[in-house]
Design a protein around this motif. Structure first.
Motif, PDB file in Angstrom:
ATOM      1  N   GLU A  57      46.724  18.424  -1.823  1.00 21.22           N
ATOM      2  CA  GLU A  57      45.825  18.004  -0.750  1.00 21.22           C
ATOM      3  C   GLU A  57      44.397  18.455  -1.011  1.00 21.22           C
ATOM      4  N   ARG A  58      44.249  19.708  -1.440  1.00 21.18           N
ATOM      5  CA  ARG A  58      42.916  20.247  -1.710  1.00 21.18           C
ATOM      6  C   ARG A  58      42.253  19.512  -2.876  1.00 21.18           C
ATOM      7  N   LEU A  59      43.036  19.287  -3.939  1.00 26.49           N
ATOM      8  CA  LEU A  59      42.509  18.582  -5.101  1.00 26.49           C
ATOM      9  C   LEU A  59      42.112  17.152  -4.744  1.00 26.49           C
ATOM     10  N   ALA A  60      42.971  16.466  -3.988  1.00 23.53           N
ATOM     11  CA  ALA A  60      42.676  15.085  -3.606  1.00 23.53           C
ATOM     12  C   ALA A  60      41.403  15.004  -2.771  1.00 23.53           C
ATOM     13  N   ALA A  61      41.218  15.946  -1.858  1.00 27.50           N
ATOM     14  CA  ALA A  61      40.023  15.943  -1.015  1.00 27.50           C
ATOM     15  C   ALA A  61      38.763  16.152  -1.851  1.00 27.50           C
ATOM     16  N   LEU A  62      38.836  17.064  -2.818  1.00 28.00           N
ATOM     17  CA  LEU A  62      37.676  17.322  -3.679  1.00 28.00           C
ATOM     18  C   LEU A  62      37.323  16.102  -4.516  1.00 28.00           C
ATOM     19  N   VAL A  63      38.341  15.465  -5.088  1.00 23.84           N
ATOM     20  CA  VAL A  63      38.104  14.301  -5.940  1.00 23.84           C
ATOM     21  C   VAL A  63      37.520  13.140  -5.133  1.00 23.84           C
ATOM     22  N   ARG A  64      38.044  12.921  -3.932  1.00 23.59           N
ATOM     23  CA  ARG A  64      37.545  11.814  -3.110  1.00 23.59           C
ATOM     24  C   ARG A  64      36.119  12.051  -2.647  1.00 23.59           C
ATOM     25  N   THR A  65      35.755  13.321  -2.437  1.00 23.64           N
ATOM     26  CA  THR A  65      34.385  13.642  -2.040  1.00 23.64           C
ATOM     27  C   THR A  65      33.428  13.439  -3.205  1.00 23.64           C
ATOM     28  N   ALA A  66      33.848  13.887  -4.398  1.00 20.44           N
ATOM     29  CA  ALA A  66      32.981  13.792  -5.573  1.00 20.44           C
ATOM     30  C   ALA A  66      32.896  12.371  -6.117  1.00 20.44           C
ATOM     31  N   PHE A  67      33.994  11.612  -5.993  1.00 22.09           N
ATOM     32  CA  PHE A  67      34.049  10.262  -6.565  1.00 22.09           C
ATOM     33  C   PHE A  67      34.547   9.273  -5.500  1.00 22.09           C
ATOM     34  N   PRO A  68      33.646   8.777  -4.663  1.00 24.81           N
ATOM     35  CA  PRO A  68      34.051   7.870  -3.589  1.00 24.81           C
ATOM     36  C   PRO A  68      34.816   6.633  -4.082  1.00 24.81           C
ATOM     37  N   ALA A  69      34.577   6.232  -5.340  1.00 22.28           N
ATOM     38  CA  ALA A  69      35.229   5.033  -5.867  1.00 22.28           C
ATOM     39  C   ALA A  69      36.740   5.179  -5.966  1.00 22.28           C
ATOM     40  N   VAL A  70      37.249   6.415  -5.981  1.00 26.21           N
ATOM     41  CA  VAL A  70      38.691   6.606  -6.137  1.00 26.21           C
ATOM     42  C   VAL A  70      39.413   6.712  -4.792  1.00 26.21           C
ATOM     43  N   ARG A  71      38.685   6.630  -3.697  1.00 27.66           N
ATOM     44  CA  ARG A  71      39.327   6.754  -2.392  1.00 27.66           C
ATOM     45  C   ARG A  71      40.274   5.585  -2.136  1.00 27.66           C
ATOM     46  N   PRO A  72      41.352   5.826  -1.413  1.00 28.73           N
ATOM     47  CA  PRO A  72      42.269   4.733  -1.058  1.00 28.73           C
ATOM     48  C   PRO A  72      41.542   3.604  -0.338  1.00 28.73           C
ATOM     49  N   ARG A  73      41.950   2.377  -0.617  1.00 27.14           N
ATOM     50  CA  ARG A  73      41.283   1.199  -0.059  1.00 27.14           C
ATOM     51  C   ARG A  73      42.161   0.551   1.018  1.00 27.14           C
ATOM     52  N   ILE A  74      42.516   1.310   2.037  1.00 27.56           N
ATOM     53  CA  ILE A  74      43.443   0.795   3.031  1.00 27.56           C
ATOM     54  C   ILE A  74      42.841  -0.348   3.851  1.00 27.56           C
ATOM     55  N   GLY A  75      41.517  -0.466   3.842  1.00 31.14           N
ATOM     56  CA  GLY A  75      40.882  -1.589   4.516  1.00 31.14           C
ATOM     57  C   GLY A  75      41.293  -2.930   3.926  1.00 31.14           C
ATOM     58  N   GLU A  76      41.688  -2.918   2.637  1.00 33.53           N
ATOM     59  CA  GLU A  76      42.124  -4.148   1.981  1.00 33.53           C
ATOM     60  C   GLU A  76      43.397  -4.718   2.600  1.00 33.53           C
ATOM     61  N   LEU A  77      44.130  -3.903   3.344  1.00 33.83           N
ATOM     62  CA  LEU A  77      45.384  -4.359   3.954  1.00 33.83           C
ATOM     63  C   LEU A  77      45.159  -5.154   5.236  1.00 33.83           C
ATOM     64  N   ARG A  78      43.950  -5.027   5.832  1.00 30.62           N
ATOM     65  CA  ARG A  78      43.594  -5.764   7.049  1.00 30.62           C
ATOM     66  C   ARG A  78      44.625  -5.528   8.165  1.00 30.62           C
ATOM     67  N   LEU A  79      44.914  -4.267   8.406  1.00 25.17           N
ATOM     68  CA  LEU A  79      45.962  -3.909   9.355  1.00 25.17           C
ATOM     69  C   LEU A  79      45.527  -4.138  10.794  1.00 25.17           C
ATOM     70  N   THR A  80      46.510  -4.463  11.625  1.00 19.28           N
ATOM     71  CA  THR A  80      46.299  -4.580  13.067  1.00 19.28           C
ATOM     72  C   THR A  80      47.376  -3.768  13.775  1.00 19.28           C
ATOM     73  N   GLU A  81      47.139  -3.494  15.027  1.00 21.92           N
ATOM     74  CA  GLU A  81      48.084  -2.677  15.797  1.00 21.92           C
ATOM     75  C   GLU A  81      49.450  -3.351  15.882  1.00 21.92           C
ATOM     76  N   GLY A  82      50.480  -2.507  15.810  1.00 18.88           N
ATOM     77  CA  GLY A  82      51.845  -2.992  15.948  1.00 18.88           C
ATOM     78  C   GLY A  82      52.505  -3.410  14.652  1.00 18.88           C
ATOM     79  N   GLN A  83      51.787  -3.340  13.529  1.00 15.94           N
ATOM     80  CA  GLN A  83      52.369  -3.777  12.259  1.00 15.94           C
ATOM     81  C   GLN A  83      53.231  -2.690  11.624  1.00 15.94           C
ATOM     82  N   ARG A  84      54.062  -3.111  10.678  1.00 14.96           N
ATOM     83  CA  ARG A  84      54.876  -2.197   9.888  1.00 14.96           C
ATOM     84  C   ARG A  84      54.283  -2.088   8.485  1.00 14.96           C
TER      85      ARG A  84
END
Length: 240
Positions: A57-84
């Motif tokens: 968890e600590r390593l992942a947080a550091l990497v995502r802060t230093a390199f924003p390009a590697v952050r998860p792209r969950i916005g690509e899923l276009r989620l809405t409420e109630g989905q699985r």
């Protein structure tokens, strides 16, 4: 109505192809594998260890802060409420928690991993609409077309059978559902280095173009791949 952890696990059990007669959920997650096999490579063995899981968890947080390009792209899923949503390679549950917030109390997120220490950490901080499962990503235990979205960040590189993993992700995705995969790597890898990592490190680094090819072979549509520094992104949907 707000979901309860027991409700989330009950729903996950209903989604299984072969629900166990006596589900093993004593550790806070559903264990469908039982005995633990030795991890395939050094990275997998690290995440299987207690210190590795706690430091992730600590390593992942550091990497995502230093390199924003590697952050998860969950916005690509276009989620809405109630989905699985299915999150493959859930780790300690950080991204799974973000997915749970997006689908809301009426939605469901199933987090899947092989690592017992990771799943224990994830289960300890799980949202009420989340349940965790220990299972193999190349042989998903779920019925066909039961998820609105499937997400996997930095897991497919640990799987030799990448084609099988993508085929299974496609199978459990409902028609019209979205898929998002992130993997480490570069657009044009050095084949000598790549081969050495596969042999010694049990790491299969696939550039975005190769992920796109595998996704099309799996029957996905709207397939797009892109390279972001040392991160490869694949997005796609299952045809309606």
């Amino acid at each position: 109505m707000t979901a309860r952890p027991d409700d989330a696990m009950a729903t996950v059990l209903e989604l299984l192809r072969e629900p166990p007669a006596e589900p093993d959920t004593g550790s806070g997650y559903l264990d469908l594998l039982g005995t633990t096999e030795a991890a395939a490579g050094p990275v997998q063995r690290l995440w299987e260890s207690g210190p590795g899981a706690s430091g992730y968890e600590r390593l992942a947080a550091l990497v995502r802060t230093a390199f924003p390009a590697v952050r998860p792209r969950i916005g690509e899923l276009r989620l809405t409420e109630g989905q699985r949503v299915l999150d493959i390679g859930t780790g300690p549950g950080q991204v799974t928690g973000e997915l749970a917030r997006l689908v809301g109390p009426r939605g469901l997120v199933a987090g899947l991993d092989l690592s017992v220490p990771m799943l224990r950490r994830a289960a300890g901080t799980a949202a009420p609409n989340t349940a965790f499962v220990r299972a193999d990503a190349t042989e998903l235990p779920f019925r066909d077309a039961v998820f609105d979205a499937v997400h996997s960040a930095y897991t497919i590189q640990l799987v030799r059978e990448g084609a099988a993993m993508l085929a299974e992700m496609t199978r459990v995705l409902r028609p019209g559902g979205r898929l998002c995969v992130l993997a480490p790597g570069v657009a044009r890898p050095n084949e000598r280095v790549r081969g050495g990592l596969e042999r010694s490190g049990k790491l299969w680094l696939r550039p975005a173009a190769e992920l796109v090819e595998l996704a099309r072979e799996a029957g996905l549509s709207e397939v797009r791949g892109s390279s972001h520094m040392v991160s490869q992104l694949l997005t796609a949907s299952r045809p309606r």
